[in-house]
Write an enzyme that holds these catalytic residues in place. Structure first.
Site, PDB file in Angstrom:
ATOM      1  N   SER A 180       3.555  -2.198  10.343  1.00 12.96           N
ATOM      2  CA  SER A 180       5.002  -2.289  10.533  1.00 12.96           C
ATOM      3  C   SER A 180       5.607  -3.633  10.121  1.00 12.96           C
ATOM      4  O   SER A 180       6.562  -4.111  10.731  1.00 12.96           O
ATOM      5  CB  SER A 180       5.378  -1.940  11.978  1.00 12.96           C
ATOM      6  OG  SER A 180       4.982  -0.619  12.279  1.00 12.96           O
ATOM      7  N   GLU A 232      -6.832   4.550   7.962  1.00 15.47           N
ATOM      8  CA  GLU A 232      -6.594   5.988   7.726  1.00 15.47           C
ATOM      9  C   GLU A 232      -7.821   6.635   7.085  1.00 15.47           C
ATOM     10  O   GLU A 232      -8.109   7.803   7.317  1.00 15.47           O
ATOM     11  CB  GLU A 232      -5.333   6.171   6.862  1.00 15.47           C
ATOM     12  CG  GLU A 232      -4.071   5.919   7.684  1.00 15.47           C
ATOM     13  CD  GLU A 232      -2.907   5.337   6.904  1.00 15.47           C
ATOM     14  OE1 GLU A 232      -2.909   5.402   5.661  1.00 15.47           O
ATOM     15  OE2 GLU A 232      -1.981   4.807   7.567  1.00 15.47           O
ATOM     16  N   GLY A 274       2.670   2.222  10.871  1.00 18.41           N
ATOM     17  CA  GLY A 274       3.636   3.313  10.739  1.00 18.41           C
ATOM     18  C   GLY A 274       4.332   3.681  12.041  1.00 18.41           C
ATOM     19  O   GLY A 274       4.996   4.705  12.134  1.00 18.41           O
ATOM     20  N   LYS A 280       0.123   4.269  -0.175  1.00 19.33           N
ATOM     21  CA  LYS A 280      -0.482   5.451   0.474  1.00 19.33           C
ATOM     22  C   LYS A 280      -0.251   6.694  -0.394  1.00 19.33           C
ATOM     23  O   LYS A 280      -0.304   6.601  -1.612  1.00 19.33           O
ATOM     24  CB  LYS A 280       0.059   5.601   1.898  1.00 19.33           C
ATOM     25  CG  LYS A 280      -0.135   4.317   2.715  1.00 19.33           C
ATOM     26  CD  LYS A 280       0.091   4.486   4.181  1.00 19.33           C
ATOM     27  CE  LYS A 280      -0.151   3.150   4.886  1.00 19.33           C
ATOM     28  NZ  LYS A 280      -0.021   3.204   6.322  1.00 19.33           N
ATOM     29  N   GLU A 303      -5.355  -4.939  10.478  1.00 20.43           N
ATOM     30  CA  GLU A 303      -4.313  -3.945  10.724  1.00 20.43           C
ATOM     31  C   GLU A 303      -4.613  -3.208  12.025  1.00 20.43           C
ATOM     32  O   GLU A 303      -5.432  -2.289  12.048  1.00 20.43           O
ATOM     33  CB  GLU A 303      -4.282  -2.917   9.584  1.00 20.43           C
ATOM     34  CG  GLU A 303      -3.994  -3.508   8.223  1.00 20.43           C
ATOM     35  CD  GLU A 303      -3.428  -2.458   7.265  1.00 20.43           C
ATOM     36  OE1 GLU A 303      -2.360  -2.713   6.726  1.00 20.43           O
ATOM     37  OE2 GLU A 303      -4.035  -1.389   7.102  1.00 20.43           O
ATOM     38  N   ASN A 309       0.868  -1.177   0.000  1.00 18.00           N
ATOM     39  CA  ASN A 309       0.000   0.000   0.000  1.00 18.00           C
ATOM     40  C   ASN A 309       0.907   1.231   0.000  1.00 18.00           C
ATOM     41  O   ASN A 309       1.520   1.542   1.013  1.00 18.00           O
ATOM     42  CB  ASN A 309      -0.901  -0.031   1.249  1.00 18.00           C
ATOM     43  CG  ASN A 309      -1.739   1.232   1.372  1.00 18.00           C
ATOM     44  OD1 ASN A 309      -1.779   2.064   0.471  1.00 18.00           O
ATOM     45  ND2 ASN A 309      -2.412   1.379   2.510  1.00 18.00           N
ATOM     46  N   HIS A 324      -9.504   1.208   4.779  1.00 20.26           N
ATOM     47  CA  HIS A 324      -8.250   1.339   5.527  1.00 20.26           C
ATOM     48  C   HIS A 324      -8.474   2.231   6.743  1.00 20.26           C
ATOM     49  O   HIS A 324      -9.255   3.183   6.688  1.00 20.26           O
ATOM     50  CB  HIS A 324      -7.175   1.937   4.609  1.00 20.26           C
ATOM     51  CG  HIS A 324      -5.804   1.846   5.215  1.00 20.26           C
ATOM     52  ND1 HIS A 324      -5.360   2.745   6.154  1.00 20.26           N
ATOM     53  CD2 HIS A 324      -4.804   0.949   5.039  1.00 20.26           C
ATOM     54  CE1 HIS A 324      -4.134   2.397   6.535  1.00 20.26           C
ATOM     55  NE2 HIS A 324      -3.775   1.316   5.862  1.00 20.26           N
TER      56      HIS A 324
END
Ligand code: 13P
Length: 257
Positions: free
Chosen positions: A213, A97, A173, A11, A167, A9, A95
């Protein structure tokens, strides 16, 4: 056996030249690892050129999001149908985010999966708890609500190819990976839920990826877990060498299986 998936991904990283360079480099080096599904998800604007860079290879294209309508007055949005027409095979949906910063809910995730399925795209549906939710002991409840909400109303056949990505938000991250045991526990729970909602066969075949991660140094331990079938990878998928390394390691683990 469930075929492993290594999905990058990207991003909101990589301009056009960088995206084409990364895709071309990956393409060159992963062809031989044919027992792994290799997926890359560049930003929308680079999809068309990246599609050309990986044409006729065994690396496949994913989008990071879509709108649920076929077309319409939705400024700034892109439909699943459009993504299909430029060569996408997968779509990342829901996702964290997007849930966190762009107001996505289980309902919008559900609508987007519907659009993906209608256009023969494989959804990668993301689920996962925040740090606060984990600390409050709500991991199972939150993940269950993401899975049941996202899949609401679908028949078994419609979500046959759908991939689930667990996730944990606190691991994205941050450099803090869930331990293989922590991840495995949630993956097992998700598989059990798929069995409850649908059938043992679907649960047995459902691919569940871990994200948060993941990098070349920890991918093997994660991939050795019984219910982890691949990775949805952010940062470590942005460099040719580390993406290829993760594909190679996964391929070696699955050799002979
Ligand atoms: P990182 O691998 O950078 O933690 O990101 C994970 C992720 O969000 C993939 O979708």
């Amino acid at each position: 056996m469930r075929r492993p998936v290594i999905a990058g991904n990207w991003k909101m990283y990589k301009d056009l030249n960088e995206a084409v360079e990364l895709a071309s480099g990956i393409r060159k080096q992963v062809q031989e690892f044919d027992n792994v599904d290799k997926v890359i998800a560049p930003p929308f604007v680079n999809l068309t050129e990246v599609a050309k860079a990986i044409a006729d290879s065994n690396v496949y294209l994913a989008a990071q999001n879509c709108h649920w309508e076929k077309e319409g007055a939705f400024t700034g949005e892109v439909s699943a149908r459009m993504l299909k027409s430029i060569g996408c095979r997968y779509i990342i949906i829901g996702h964290s985010e997007r849930r966190q910063y762009f107001g996505e809910t289980n309902e919008t995730v559900n609508l987007k999966i519907k659009a993906a399925v209608a256009n023969n795209l494989i959804p990668i549906m993301c689920v996962g708890e925040t740090l606060q939710e984990r600390e409050e002991g709500r991991t199972v409840d939150v993940v269950k609500s993401h899975v049941t909400g996202g899949l609401k109303g679908f028949t078994e056949k419609e979500i046959d190819s759908l991939i689930i990505a667990y996730e944990p938000v606190w691991a994205i991250g941050t450099g803090k990976t869930a331990t293989p045991k922590q991840a495995q526990e949630v993956h097992r729970m998700i598989r059990g839920l798929v069995k409850e909602l649908y059938s043992e066969t679907l649960a047995k075949n459902k691919r569940i990826l871990y994200g948060g991660s993941v990098k070349p140094e920890n991918i093997e331990e994660l991939m050795k877990q019984e219910d982890i079938d691949g990775g949805l990878i952010g940062g470590a998928s942005l460099k040719i060498d580390s993406y290829v390394d993760m594909v190679r390691k996964t391929s070696e683990l699955y050799e002979g299986k």
